[in-house]
Structures are given as C-alpha cells and as structure tokens.
Design a protein around this motif. Structure first.
Motif: not given
Length: 305
Positions: A98-102, A119-126, A291-296
């Motif tokens: 959720g943070e913006t970086y320069t 950097v996006p917040v990770p997305t949940d899936f089910d 930026g990325i976030s990972v859900t596994r």
C-alpha cells in the motif's frame, strides 16, 4: 575455369562488403541512456539495478557502480541503497504494501532519473477446483484445468498475474561435482488461459494470464487456466501452488507491451517487420520501476484427496 573462380571471389567480397555497409547504415549507434530496473515485492528488501543502455556492437550493458540511489516514501525517511554487484543496489529495509515509493538515481554526467510505484495490497482467493481431464489436445493428450475465485474491489483499478509453480526436492546433475545432487527447487509451470465467452479476457490483449478488473463489476471473479500433460508432470516430491501476483499498472503495461515486442521479432512470409518499443515509466532514462504483492495457495491433486 580459373577466371570463373576469380569472378566468384570478387562477387563474394562485394556482396559481403555491401551487407556490412547495409548493417552499418540501418543500425547506427545510439546515444547511451541510463537504465533503471526495479521490482519491489511486498515484504522483501529493496533491490534495483542501474546500467547504461547498450548498442548492437556491445556484448552486454554497462553496469553502473558509482550511482547514488535513493528510495523514499511518505511514511519512511529516504533510504540510500548500497552497491552490491553487476549494477545492483540493495537495502535491508522491507517493502510495505500500500506504500508509494519514489526512486531517484544520480549518475555523474546524466540528468536525475526518477520513477514511482505503489505496491498493491495482496489479493485473496479461494474455492480452488482441479479438473483432471477438462479436454483433449490435438494428439489426444490430457488437458487439465484449475479454477479459483479472486476477490475484487470494483472501486479500485486492480491488475493480476496468474502462475502455477511447484516446490520440492529434485535430483539434478552438478557439472562442478560431476555427480547428481538433491536440491530443493521452485519452478514455474507452463499454463494458458482462454478467452472463450469470458468478457474479462475478451477485453484483454495477450498474454491472458495477466489481466485487469476493468470488466469485473462484482466483488469476485472466477479465473480458470489450463495445463497440458505434455509440458506439466507432477512428481510425488513436488507440491503445486497457485501463485497470484497483485501487480501495479506499470507491471501490467510492461508485460503486455513486452509480448508485442517479442512477437514483432518474427517475420512471416508476405509481412514486413514491426517495431514496438518497450514500456518504460522512468523519467530521464529507460527501464521500469514496479510493485507487486504475492499470494500463494496449494493445489490439492486428485491422488492426494
């Protein structure tokens, strides 16, 4: 006969000289530009690479080891990265969701390079469902399918990349030891997605495994991908996972543009070559800062049930 051989040699020299001149005319050297590449993954440390663009006559890019690289955000004080090797600058600080970086890069003799990413917040899936035999290929091979439900926020622009990875112990040949060794390895498997009648994927250019929520109006979306048994075999020592990357707009745009860039490299009969530049979000330079976030999550195969 001797005259014929001499004439052939002369024509060959002229031909290759002409080709050499043509190459030089069509591919002149370009002015060098600074290049910044960085992928900020949530919960990982800062790591960016700085180099100078290469011409066709160069064997590899020139890595920069005397740059001043600073990453700053609203919540944190500016962090000056340290040089590691091969143009890489690193820091032990963790990337926050959720943070913006320069990123600001100063190289002697060049203008200040800057780039931004959130950097996006990770997305949940089910609701993961594995179908062992979804269809058959052209040669009768088995096509399996995996579908799952992604949580969506219609009020925000969201972008994803779907991957299938496996982790496990593998026996591999070590060329240094000249013997087989057992190592723990994670690798990505080949998968593909089909648009069919799916309005979300029908709106997407290739590759379809990277897509947005532009056409998703609900709070969830059911994604589905396929795997061919000719390219994917799971051993008992491997554990398969769905890896869902929540990515920023720059990552999405770069992957889509890179596909065009790669496809333009091949020329079919009767068609001329195409030129597509690579996507860049860097000011006063080239490259991408993303930026990325990972859900596994693990995939339960039929024999494990």
């Amino acid at each position: 006969m001797k005259k014929t051989i001499q004439l052939f040699c002369i024509l060959t020299i002229i031909f290759f000289s002409s080709c050499h001149a043509l190459v030089e005319d069509e591919f002149p050297n370009f002015s060098s530009q600074p290049v910044l590449n960085g992928l900020l993954e949530a919960d990982s440390t800062f790591r960016v690479q700085v180099s100078i663009s290469a011409n066709l006559s160069d064997s590899s890019p020139k890595y920069v080891d005397n740059a001043r690289v600073i990453i700053e955000s609203i919540q944190n004080a500016p962090d000056t990265l340290s040089y590691s090797e091969k143009g890489w600058y690193v820091s032990p600080c963790k990337v926050l969701t959720g943070e913006t970086y320069t990123c600001k890069v100063s190289i002697p003799g060049y203008n200040l390079m800057t780039a931004h990413t959130t950097v996006p917040v990770p997305t949940d899936f089910d609701s993961i469902v594995f179908t062992d035999v979804a269809s058959r290929g052209e040669e009768g091979e088995k096509i399996s399918a995996i579908e799952f439900r992604i949580q969506n926020n219609p009020a925000e622009k969201q972008f994803w990349e779907v991957q299938l990875i496996t982790s496990g112990w593998r026996e591999m040949y070590d060329f240094d030891l000249h013997d087989y060794v057992t190592v723990f390895k994670t690798e990505e498997k080949y998968i593909y997605m089909l648009a069919g009648r799916d309005s979300v994927l029908l709106n997407e250019p290739n590759p379809l495994t990277v897509f947005s929520n532009k056409k998703i109006n609900n709070n969830s979306y059911t994604a589905k991908f396929y795997l061919n048994e000719r390219y994917n075999n799971f051993s008992r020592d491997e554990t398969p996972y769905i890896q869902l990357k929540t990515v920023d707009a720059s990552y999405y745009n770069y992957i889509k543009q890179y596909y065009l860039y790669e496809m333009a490299g091949g020329v079919d009969i009767g068609k001329g070559s195409q030129k597509y530049p690579l996507y860049s979000n860097v000011t006063n330079g080239q490259g991408v800062f993303m930026g990325i976030s990972v859900t596994r999550k693990r995939v339960i195969l039929p024999e494990e049930e």
